[in-house]
Scaffold this motif. Sequence first.
Motif, mmCIF file in Angstrom:
data_model
loop_
_atom_site.group_PDB
_atom_site.id
_atom_site.type_symbol
_atom_site.label_atom_id
_atom_site.label_comp_id
_atom_site.label_asym_id
_atom_site.label_seq_id
_atom_site.Cartn_x
_atom_site.Cartn_y
_atom_site.Cartn_z
ATOM 1 N N ILE A 102 0.827 -1.206 0.000
ATOM 2 C CA ILE A 102 0.000 0.000 0.000
ATOM 3 C C ILE A 102 0.862 1.258 0.000
ATOM 4 N N GLU A 103 1.806 1.300 0.938
ATOM 5 C CA GLU A 103 2.625 2.510 1.076
ATOM 6 C C GLU A 103 3.900 2.181 1.832
ATOM 7 N N ALA A 104 4.908 3.013 1.663
ATOM 8 C CA ALA A 104 6.191 2.810 2.337
ATOM 9 C C ALA A 104 6.720 4.146 2.835
ATOM 10 N N ILE B 111 0.937 4.509 15.370
ATOM 11 C CA ILE B 111 2.227 3.845 15.560
ATOM 12 C C ILE B 111 3.317 4.903 15.724
ATOM 13 N N ALA B 112 4.425 4.500 16.286
ATOM 14 C CA ALA B 112 5.608 5.355 16.393
ATOM 15 C C ALA B 112 6.775 4.611 15.764
ATOM 16 N N ILE B 113 7.581 5.330 14.985
ATOM 17 C CA ILE B 113 8.732 4.739 14.318
ATOM 18 C C ILE B 113 9.979 5.491 14.750
ATOM 19 N N GLY B 114 11.012 4.747 15.102
ATOM 20 C CA GLY B 114 12.281 5.335 15.475
ATOM 21 C C GLY B 114 13.415 4.428 15.049
ATOM 22 N N SER B 115 14.623 4.788 15.449
ATOM 23 C CA SER B 115 15.792 3.973 15.135
ATOM 24 C C SER B 115 15.939 2.871 16.175
ATOM 25 N N ARG B 116 16.245 1.659 15.716
ATOM 26 C CA ARG B 116 16.396 0.536 16.631
ATOM 27 C C ARG B 116 17.705 0.597 17.402
ATOM 28 N N ASP B 117 18.759 1.059 16.766
ATOM 29 C CA ASP B 117 20.091 0.976 17.372
ATOM 30 C C ASP B 117 20.733 2.332 17.662
ATOM 31 N N ASN B 118 20.210 3.393 17.084
ATOM 32 C CA ASN B 118 20.811 4.718 17.249
ATOM 33 C C ASN B 118 19.981 5.552 18.214
ATOM 34 N N PRO B 119 20.424 5.750 19.459
ATOM 35 C CA PRO B 119 19.637 6.503 20.444
ATOM 36 C C PRO B 119 19.633 8.003 20.185
ATOM 37 N N ARG C 177 18.620 9.388 17.381
ATOM 38 C CA ARG C 177 17.604 9.728 16.405
ATOM 39 C C ARG C 177 16.304 10.097 17.100
ATOM 40 N N HIS C 178 15.393 10.728 16.359
ATOM 41 C CA HIS C 178 14.121 11.165 16.921
ATOM 42 C C HIS C 178 12.990 10.249 16.445
ATOM 43 N N ALA C 179 11.875 10.303 17.169
ATOM 44 C CA ALA C 179 10.727 9.449 16.864
ATOM 45 C C ALA C 179 9.727 10.194 15.983
ATOM 46 N N THR C 180 8.996 9.428 15.192
ATOM 47 C CA THR C 180 7.948 9.970 14.338
ATOM 48 C C THR C 180 6.666 9.184 14.591
ATOM 49 N N VAL C 181 5.554 9.902 14.755
ATOM 50 C CA VAL C 181 4.256 9.277 15.022
ATOM 51 C C VAL C 181 3.407 9.310 13.749
ATOM 52 N N PHE C 182 2.783 8.172 13.427
ATOM 53 C CA PHE C 182 1.973 8.050 12.212
ATOM 54 C C PHE C 182 0.573 7.552 12.559
ATOM 55 N N SER C 183 -0.362 7.869 11.642
ATOM 56 C CA SER C 183 -1.698 7.291 11.693
ATOM 57 C C SER C 183 -1.878 6.390 10.481
ATOM 58 N N SER D 21 -5.005 5.194 9.814
ATOM 59 C CA SER D 21 -6.429 5.267 9.495
ATOM 60 C C SER D 21 -6.801 6.511 8.710
ATOM 61 N N LEU D 22 -5.819 7.390 8.436
ATOM 62 C CA LEU D 22 -6.083 8.610 7.673
ATOM 63 C C LEU D 22 -5.487 8.492 6.287
ATOM 64 N N LYS D 23 -5.818 9.428 5.421
ATOM 65 C CA LYS D 23 -5.245 9.481 4.084
ATOM 66 C C LYS D 23 -4.191 10.581 4.024
ATOM 67 N N PRO D 24 -2.975 10.303 3.489
ATOM 68 C CA PRO D 24 -2.527 9.000 2.994
ATOM 69 C C PRO D 24 -2.436 7.980 4.122
ATOM 70 N N THR D 25 -2.296 6.715 3.781
ATOM 71 C CA THR D 25 -2.377 5.654 4.782
ATOM 72 C C THR D 25 -1.310 5.810 5.859
ATOM 73 N N LEU D 26 -0.049 6.044 5.465
ATOM 74 C CA LEU D 26 1.008 6.333 6.439
ATOM 75 C C LEU D 26 1.078 7.841 6.599
ATOM 76 N N ASN D 27 0.152 8.378 7.385
ATOM 77 C CA ASN D 27 0.021 9.819 7.544
ATOM 78 C C ASN D 27 0.830 10.287 8.752
ATOM 79 N N LYS D 28 1.839 11.129 8.515
ATOM 80 C CA LYS D 28 2.693 11.593 9.608
ATOM 81 C C LYS D 28 1.931 12.592 10.479
ATOM 82 N N LEU D 29 1.830 12.284 11.766
ATOM 83 C CA LEU D 29 1.142 13.160 12.709
ATOM 84 C C LEU D 29 2.097 14.074 13.455
ATOM 85 N N CYS D 30 3.277 13.550 13.757
ATOM 86 C CA CYS D 30 4.219 14.329 14.562
ATOM 87 C C CYS D 30 5.636 13.816 14.344
#
Length: 268
Positions: free
Chosen positions: A145-147, A168-176, A178-184, A186-195
Motif C-alpha cells: 500500500i505505502e512505504a 504507531i511510532a517509528i524510530g531507530s532501533r540501534d541509534n539513540p 535519532r528522533h521518533a515519528t508518530v503516524f496514523s 487510518s487517515l489518508k494518505p495511509t502512512l500519515n505523519k502526525l508528529c
Amino acid sequence: MHCTSSLDQLADDILIQILQALSVREILTLRCTSKRYYSLSKLRCVWYAVFCAEVLARHLPPPGASCSLSALSSTDLEYRTLLALSLERRWPRSKANVIVSSGARETVDQIVLVPGGMQVLTVHGNKVVLWLISGKPGSHELQNIEAWSLPGDDVCMVVKDMECQGIIAIGSRDNPNRHATVFSLSLKPTLNKLCDYSLIPGTVAGISRHLLFLDTTSQQDGGGIEVLDWHTKTEGTALLPRIPDLVSFPSVTSDDRPNVISISSVPS
C-alpha cells in the motif's frame, strides 16, 4: 424392540445447540452430509456463537473493518471466523526473514500486525512498508500500500498504540540519537505523519494514547524513560528512572507481541 437414534431424529433447536458447540472443522464437515445440516450450518446464531468462542474469547485480532457485531451477517461472521483462524494457524509458521513481492526478496527485520487483521507492517532496514492482506482463507496475497523510509541507514523499529487503533511510532532501533515519528494508519494518505518529535532523541520504547515513551538511558547523564505528550507537541517532559522492577519492555522480535510499556507497583 431395538431402537436406534441419530441426529436426523432431533429437532432443529437441539441441532442448532449442537452446532454451536462444535469446532469449525466439525461444522464444515457436517454441512456436507445433507441439505438440512447445510441450511442449519448457515444460520447466524451458529456463527455468532462460534465467532465469540473461537475469535473473541481467545483474543484473536478480529479480521475486517471495525463494526458492531450485531451488524455482521451470518456470511460475514463465518468468513471472519475462518480468516482469523487461518491467520492464527499460518502466523507461527511464517518465517520473519523473507517476504516475496513482485518477485523481489527482501530481509524483514520486524513484523507488526495492525488491529483488524487485514493489514501488516514490515520493517526492511530503514524502510517501513504497509501491506494489505487480501484473498480468501488459505490463499492470501500481500498488496504493497505505502512505504516510508527513515533518513540514513539506521534500522527502523515500530511500536503500536494498543489503546488507539491505527497509531504507531517509528524510530531507530540501534541509534539513540535519532528522533521518533508518530503516524496514523487510518487517515489518508495511509502512512500519515502526525508528529515528527525532534525535542528529545532516544530509542522508541512505547506509545499509549497521547504519550510517547523514549528510552534515553544511553545518554551521558544516565537518562531514563522520557514521557512526552506528542499530541499537543508540548516541550515539557517527565523523566522516569529505568528500574527493571518498575518498567519493563518487550524485546523486539519478528512476531506481533504488544510493544507497550507495562508499569507495576514496587513494594516499598
